[in-house]
Design a protein around this motif. Structure first.
Motif, mmCIF file in Angstrom:
data_model
loop_
_atom_site.group_PDB
_atom_site.id
_atom_site.type_symbol
_atom_site.label_atom_id
_atom_site.label_comp_id
_atom_site.label_asym_id
_atom_site.label_seq_id
_atom_site.Cartn_x
_atom_site.Cartn_y
_atom_site.Cartn_z
ATOM 1 N N ILE A 1 11.986 -16.100 -7.000
ATOM 2 C CA ILE A 1 12.905 -15.473 -6.062
ATOM 3 C C ILE A 1 12.821 -13.780 -5.202
ATOM 4 O O ILE A 1 13.461 -13.510 -4.633
ATOM 5 C CB ILE A 1 14.026 -15.953 -6.224
ATOM 6 N N THR A 2 13.227 -12.986 -6.704
ATOM 7 C CA THR A 2 13.463 -11.407 -6.228
ATOM 8 C C THR A 2 12.406 -11.079 -6.209
ATOM 9 O O THR A 2 12.250 -10.169 -5.137
ATOM 10 C CB THR A 2 13.612 -11.173 -7.803
ATOM 11 N N ALA A 3 11.055 -11.266 -6.335
ATOM 12 C CA ALA A 3 10.401 -10.659 -5.616
ATOM 13 C C ALA A 3 9.959 -11.235 -3.737
ATOM 14 O O ALA A 3 9.643 -10.218 -3.214
ATOM 15 C CB ALA A 3 8.393 -11.663 -6.129
ATOM 16 N N ILE A 4 10.647 -12.255 -3.663
ATOM 17 C CA ILE A 4 10.333 -12.612 -2.475
ATOM 18 C C ILE A 4 11.569 -12.010 -1.652
ATOM 19 O O ILE A 4 11.260 -11.561 -0.239
ATOM 20 C CB ILE A 4 10.688 -14.488 -1.685
ATOM 21 N N ALA A 5 12.517 -11.945 -1.919
ATOM 22 C CA ALA A 5 13.536 -10.826 -1.649
ATOM 23 C C ALA A 5 12.989 -9.416 -1.672
ATOM 24 O O ALA A 5 13.376 -8.906 0.037
ATOM 25 C CB ALA A 5 15.126 -11.098 -2.393
ATOM 26 N N TYR B 1 1.283 -19.683 -14.135
ATOM 27 C CA TYR B 1 -0.157 -19.518 -13.978
ATOM 28 C C TYR B 1 0.038 -19.181 -12.383
ATOM 29 O O TYR B 1 -0.457 -18.422 -11.538
ATOM 30 C CB TYR B 1 -1.809 -19.926 -14.679
ATOM 31 N N TRP B 2 0.813 -20.876 -11.782
ATOM 32 C CA TRP B 2 0.482 -20.712 -10.401
ATOM 33 C C TRP B 2 2.176 -19.636 -9.830
ATOM 34 O O TRP B 2 1.565 -18.691 -8.609
ATOM 35 C CB TRP B 2 1.702 -21.823 -9.748
ATOM 36 N N VAL B 3 2.591 -18.791 -10.666
ATOM 37 C CA VAL B 3 4.211 -17.971 -9.965
ATOM 38 C C VAL B 3 2.950 -16.917 -10.450
ATOM 39 O O VAL B 3 3.276 -15.685 -8.974
ATOM 40 C CB VAL B 3 5.432 -18.550 -11.259
ATOM 41 N N CYS B 4 1.900 -16.948 -11.408
ATOM 42 C CA CYS B 4 1.403 -14.850 -10.888
ATOM 43 C C CYS B 4 0.752 -14.712 -10.009
ATOM 44 O O CYS B 4 0.571 -13.873 -9.826
ATOM 45 C CB CYS B 4 0.497 -15.286 -12.809
ATOM 46 N N VAL B 5 -0.570 -15.987 -9.585
ATOM 47 C CA VAL B 5 -0.827 -15.879 -8.792
ATOM 48 C C VAL B 5 0.287 -15.815 -7.460
ATOM 49 O O VAL B 5 -0.247 -14.938 -6.254
ATOM 50 C CB VAL B 5 -1.415 -17.509 -8.111
ATOM 51 N N VAL B 6 1.451 -16.227 -7.024
ATOM 52 C CA VAL B 6 2.152 -15.871 -6.094
ATOM 53 C C VAL B 6 2.739 -14.236 -6.394
ATOM 54 O O VAL B 6 2.322 -13.891 -4.899
ATOM 55 C CB VAL B 6 3.601 -16.700 -6.245
ATOM 56 N N LEU B 7 3.706 -14.268 -6.861
ATOM 57 C CA LEU B 7 3.877 -12.838 -7.646
ATOM 58 C C LEU B 7 2.852 -11.572 -6.926
ATOM 59 O O LEU B 7 2.834 -10.724 -5.852
ATOM 60 C CB LEU B 7 4.371 -12.209 -8.680
ATOM 61 N N GLY C 1 4.991 -2.170 -4.437
ATOM 62 C CA GLY C 1 3.707 -3.977 -4.174
ATOM 63 C C GLY C 1 2.880 -3.381 -5.471
ATOM 64 O O GLY C 1 2.626 -4.648 -6.150
ATOM 65 N N LEU C 2 2.479 -2.429 -5.990
ATOM 66 C CA LEU C 2 1.162 -2.118 -6.868
ATOM 67 C C LEU C 2 2.388 -2.469 -7.918
ATOM 68 O O LEU C 2 0.956 -3.455 -8.781
ATOM 69 C CB LEU C 2 1.142 -0.864 -7.153
ATOM 70 N N ASN C 3 3.689 -2.134 -8.282
ATOM 71 C CA ASN C 3 3.921 -2.693 -9.768
ATOM 72 C C ASN C 3 4.285 -4.506 -9.717
ATOM 73 O O ASN C 3 4.354 -4.668 -10.550
ATOM 74 C CB ASN C 3 5.955 -1.588 -9.638
ATOM 75 N N LEU C 4 4.312 -5.175 -8.316
ATOM 76 C CA LEU C 4 4.549 -6.401 -8.319
ATOM 77 C C LEU C 4 3.112 -6.927 -8.956
ATOM 78 O O LEU C 4 3.269 -7.906 -9.631
ATOM 79 C CB LEU C 4 5.013 -7.122 -6.705
ATOM 80 N N PHE C 5 1.805 -6.658 -7.935
ATOM 81 C CA PHE C 5 0.438 -6.237 -8.505
ATOM 82 C C PHE C 5 0.619 -6.742 -10.046
ATOM 83 O O PHE C 5 0.209 -7.270 -11.145
ATOM 84 C CB PHE C 5 -0.304 -5.861 -8.002
ATOM 85 N N GLN C 6 1.256 -5.553 -11.000
ATOM 86 C CA GLN C 6 0.162 -4.877 -12.260
ATOM 87 C C GLN C 6 1.600 -5.881 -13.364
ATOM 88 O O GLN C 6 0.941 -6.612 -14.012
ATOM 89 C CB GLN C 6 0.878 -3.555 -12.573
#
Lengths: 331, 155
Positions: A18-22, B16-22, B42-47
């Motif tokens: 949720i945080t990431a989507i926000a 694993y699914w949440v990791c893929v979504v993130l 965005g890059l940080n999120l990916f990392q």
């Protein structure tokens, strides 16, 4: 059957999503940076839940602390609003959906979460768990693997941090960052200093934070912690002082003329320990050579030295990054 | 496949699914956002998605943190969670903040040079200065051709 750990894990991962989507949707960059701090804090809790206590420590201090402050420093030098795009980028959405679907398909065959028979728990890991205590005399397996078994990796990573700091100094450390104290700013821009609760709170906290950093550094063999975490926590204490009181006063205490050479000194201590083991007749970073009669004592000494090197480099890199970003004048 | 086994599969793979979504959210921000700071976020999120994935794989049910306990103080064998992902990811986090600081430093310099951190404005400024340069070059080439022609006319 769902255990408590799994339940907590499911909830926290949902919060993270949720945080990431926000973060994706909000256009105010200040809010996005604050959300990324929350994201890091939730991540740290997840790491604790997943038994990766050393990682949790690092994420809490780096992600929620230092990286948020560096982002804010950058916002102060640039702008805090993201421009609204003229159109939706359907191409990007398509690429992301296709890649995501492929990755999702890849997880189907994976062993379930928490499976002890999963291939990641290979004989190498078993050996670390069964033999590291006797071989290195260090109870924290993460520390012994980090500083001894995989000491080469860690040296490489310390060098990467060193190089990144040099590159930031080349880009931003030039004439416009003044090492000399600047003229006192008007009281309105120093409003943080005028808030008594913040001042009193910071005064109470800074001492324990710095002391805690030393504890994490030297107790890292026995509990979670080590040079990386200690370095970041120490820098966080100094940064807190600089934020609440004054940049110039903090810079007078931790002068760039001292902190910058210390960045290199940490890497030198690390590599120097490796060279020293060569002179004792061992392999590079083979600490057992320090004490042939008690190899475990030699290991303890070696791990202590390289962790010290890592701590010195990391703390000074973090302080230098902060002073470089936040000491730069607005263009 | 029965319902219970499906639910078990979902719970066993939710991380694993949440990791893929993130990871894909981070990827989308990197591609679609025009703002350079947002791209670095965005890059940080990916990392962090990759880090989370590794740590999730290392967890063992009923395990404890990989810090050796005194065998005399506990009854029965102790299960330790895999220490190797922790080691690899711990250093990756610190390296990650150092490299994103480098990225932010580049953003600050770009802002000072272009006055903007929006990709399209920077590209437009680049194109404008390119066009200006080309126009200047064309003008000076035409000038040179003219003087040459004039000199030949004299001869």
């Amino acid at each position: 059957m769902i255990t408590m750990v799994t339940l907590i894990d499911l909830v926290l991962f949902t919060l993270l999503g949720i945080t990431a989507i926000a973060m994706l949707r909000i256009r105010d960059l200040f809010a996005v940076v604050m959300l990324s701090g929350i994201y890091s804090l939730v991540s740290a809790v997840i790491f604790t839940d997943l038994d990766a206590v050393d990682v949790a420590f690092t994420e809490a201090s780096v992600g929620a602390g230092i990286s948020t402050i560096l982002m804010l420093g950058t916002l102060a030098l640039t702008s805090t609003k993201e421009k609204t795009p003229r159109r939706q980028s359907w191409g990007a959405l398509l690429i992301v959906l296709v890649t995501g679907a492929a990755l999702m398909y890849g997880t189907v065959d994976m062993p379930a979460f928490g499976d002890a028979a999963s291939p990641i728990n290979s004989p190498v890991t078993d050996r670390y768990i069964t033999a590291s205590g006797e071989e290195t005399g260090v109870p924290n397996i993460v520390t012994s693997v980090l500083a001894s078994y995989r000491g080469y990796d860690t040296m490489g990573e310390t060098t990467v941090i060193f190089t990144a700091a040099i590159a930031v100094l080349i880009l931003l450390g030039s004439a416009r960052t003044t090492d000399a104290p600047v003229t006192p700013r008007p009281a309105t821009t120093r409003s943080l200093e005028l808030r008594p609760i913040l001042r009193a709170g910071a005064k109470l906290l800074i001492g324990p934070i710095l002391l805690f950093a030393f504890y994490v550094q030297f107790h890292g063999d026995f509990g979670p912690g080590g040079g990386f975490q200690a370095g970041v926590i120490f820098a966080a204490g100094v940064i807190l002082y600089a934020l609440i009181f004054d940049m110039d006063r903090a810079r007078a205490l931790f002068r760039p003329a001292v902190t910058r050479p210390l960045i290199a000194l940490g890497v030198l201590i690390y590599a120097g320990t490796g060279i020293a083991t060569l002179f004792f007749g061992g392999n590079f970073l083979g600490y057992s050579a320090f004490n042939p009669h008690h190899p475990a004592h030699g290991q303890e000494l070696g791990i202590f030295l390289v962790e010290l090197g890592v701590g010195i480099t990391v703390s000074n890199v973090m302080m230098t990054l902060f002073f470089t970003f936040c000491g730069r004048r607005r263009p | 496949m029965s319902w219970t086994s499906l639910i078990d599969h979902a719970i066993g793979h939710y991380n694993y699914w949440v990791c893929v979504v993130l990871m894909m959210l981070g990827f989308y921000i990197v591609i679609a956002s025009g703002n350079l700071i947002k791209k670095i976020i965005g890059l940080n999120l990916f990392q962090t998605a990759v880090i989370m994935f590794y740590i999730s794989m290392g967890k063992i049910d009923g395990g404890t943190a990989p810090i050796l306990v005194d065998p005399e103080k506990v009854s029965g064998p102790v299960v330790y969670t895999n220490p190797l992902p922790s080691v690899l990811m711990l250093t990756a986090i610190v390296v990650g903040v150092a490299t994103s600081a480098l990225g932010l430093a580049l953003v600050v310099r770009i802002k000072e040079a272009y006055g903007s951190i929006e990709e399209d404005e920077i590209l437009a400024a680049d194109r404008a200065s390119d066009a200006k340069e080309q126009a200047q070059y064309a003008a000076s080439a035409a000038q040179a051709a003219k003087t040459e022609a004039a000199q030949q006319g004299h001869a």
